[in-house]
Write an enzyme that holds these catalytic residues in place. Structure first.
Site, mmCIF file in Angstrom:
data_model
loop_
_atom_site.group_PDB
_atom_site.id
_atom_site.type_symbol
_atom_site.label_atom_id
_atom_site.label_comp_id
_atom_site.label_asym_id
_atom_site.label_seq_id
_atom_site.Cartn_x
_atom_site.Cartn_y
_atom_site.Cartn_z
ATOM 1 N N CYS A 1 117.470 -17.356 16.441
ATOM 2 C CA CYS A 1 117.136 -18.200 17.599
ATOM 3 C C CYS A 1 116.946 -19.653 17.153
ATOM 4 O O CYS A 1 117.387 -20.588 17.822
ATOM 5 C CB CYS A 1 115.858 -17.711 18.286
ATOM 6 S SG CYS A 1 115.956 -16.040 18.951
ATOM 7 N N CYS B 1 111.993 -15.584 15.672
ATOM 8 C CA CYS B 1 113.396 -15.176 15.530
ATOM 9 C C CYS B 1 114.208 -16.227 14.749
ATOM 10 O O CYS B 1 114.431 -17.333 15.252
ATOM 11 C CB CYS B 1 113.979 -14.946 16.929
ATOM 12 S SG CYS B 1 115.758 -14.738 16.986
#
Length: 103
Positions: free
Chosen positions: A31, A28
């Protein structure tokens, strides 16, 4: 920051007065963008706020339990109860503004 798993989540959740959990995954991009911000906040708010990271790919049970559908999802728990949910990457100031009234 604490690394959380399905097996350690509940124990950690109820041992902390204020716990911000970062539901994330290695693949991600957003993230990875907020990881250094969370690290900074972890140092600045030490003793007031604990931050935990839970990899949703390896810990699907907990992610499902808290209905995490998008990542990053940050859930702030106060004495074991969710009090705030933030979905998506945010700047440090925006993140602190969202959780400040719970500190």
């Amino acid at each position: 920051m604490k690394v959380l798993s399905d097996s350690t989540f509940d124990e950690t959740l109820f041992s902390e007065d204020l716990l911000l959990v970062d539901f994330w995954a290695e693949w991600c991009g957003p993230c990875k963008m907020i990881a250094p911000i969370l690290e900074e906040i972890s140092h600045e708010k030490k003793g007031v706020l604990e931050i935990g990271k839970l990899d949703v790919d390896d810990n699907m049970e907990t992610a499902r339990r808290y209905e995490v559908m998008s990542i990053p999802t940050l859930i702030l728990f106060k004495k074991g109860e969710p009090v705030a949910r933030l979905v998506g990457a945010r700047s440090k100031s925006a993140l602190l503004k969202e959780i400040e009234n719970h500190l």
